[in-house]
Design a protein around this motif. Structure first.
Motif, mmCIF file in Angstrom:
data_model
loop_
_atom_site.group_PDB
_atom_site.id
_atom_site.type_symbol
_atom_site.label_atom_id
_atom_site.label_comp_id
_atom_site.label_asym_id
_atom_site.label_seq_id
_atom_site.Cartn_x
_atom_site.Cartn_y
_atom_site.Cartn_z
ATOM 1 N N TRP A 147 -0.704 -5.083 0.183
ATOM 2 C CA TRP A 147 -0.415 -3.776 0.387
ATOM 3 C C TRP A 147 -1.715 -3.467 0.000
ATOM 4 C CZ3 TRP A 147 0.022 -7.670 -3.802
ATOM 5 C CH2 TRP A 147 -0.364 -7.298 -5.214
ATOM 6 N N ILE B 258 9.858 -8.500 -1.036
ATOM 7 C CA ILE B 258 9.583 -7.545 -1.072
ATOM 8 C C ILE B 258 8.740 -6.612 -1.680
ATOM 9 C CG2 ILE B 258 10.499 -4.402 -1.198
ATOM 10 C CD1 ILE B 258 13.289 -5.542 -0.959
ATOM 11 N N LYS C 191 5.680 -4.131 -2.431
ATOM 12 C CA LYS C 191 5.499 -2.864 -3.630
ATOM 13 C C LYS C 191 6.062 -1.589 -2.942
ATOM 14 C CE LYS C 191 1.458 -3.319 -5.359
ATOM 15 N NZ LYS C 191 1.997 -3.081 -6.911
ATOM 16 N N ASN C 192 7.997 -2.163 -3.172
ATOM 17 C CA ASN C 192 9.051 -1.502 -2.717
ATOM 18 C C ASN C 192 8.305 -1.263 -0.617
ATOM 19 O OD1 ASN C 192 10.329 -0.951 -5.154
ATOM 20 N ND2 ASN C 192 8.730 0.459 -5.826
ATOM 21 N N GLY C 193 8.794 -2.129 -0.494
ATOM 22 C CA GLY C 193 8.737 -1.995 1.165
ATOM 23 C C GLY C 193 7.240 -1.551 1.525
#
Length: 132
Positions: A132, A96, A98-100
């Protein structure tokens, strides 16, 4: 010029153009790079890409995407699996990023895809890069 890691070369070219707020980046053509560009377009990280075969050598032109106030859509590109150290994950161990907020791009038995799509399809594979 011989490139030992063409995917890392593609990511570095994109990173360099993003630093200068450029619109396009050209990378040498390969099917793997086209598949990665498809994933980036599908996930909304680039506007589009075009295959240019009439030039020597053939290449892919990637059109980068920026937000309404010229903010970068891609903040970072990180190569994970390298020719000297391959990194594989199972479906249950899918990263996962960066937290999604980011994605991993994987090479699976069903083709190149994002970590989100690989999880939905129930497959794991080699982690190519994080974006990201």
């Amino acid at each position: 010029m011989v490139v030992t890691d063409p995917i890392a070369d593609m990511l570095t070219r994109m990173r360099n153009v993003l630093i200068n707020n450029g619109e396009t980046v050209d990378v040498p053509l390969s099917q793997m790079k086209v598949a990665i560009a498809r994933v980036l377009r599908k996930e909304g990280y680039i506007r589009n890409f075009k295959i240019i075969k009439n030039e020597k050598p053939p290449k892919i032109r990637i059109y980068l995407k920026y937000g309404p106030n010229n903010e970068k859509i891609i903040n970072s590109l990180k190569r994970v699996s390298k020719p000297s150290a391959r990194v594989y994950v199972k479906r249950k161990d899918m990263p996962i990023i960066k937290n999604g907020l980011g994605i991993a791009i994987l090479s699976t038995s069903k083709g190149i895809m994002s970590s989100k799509e690989a999880y939905r399809r129930g497959v794991g594979g080699e982690v190519l890069c994080y974006i990201w």
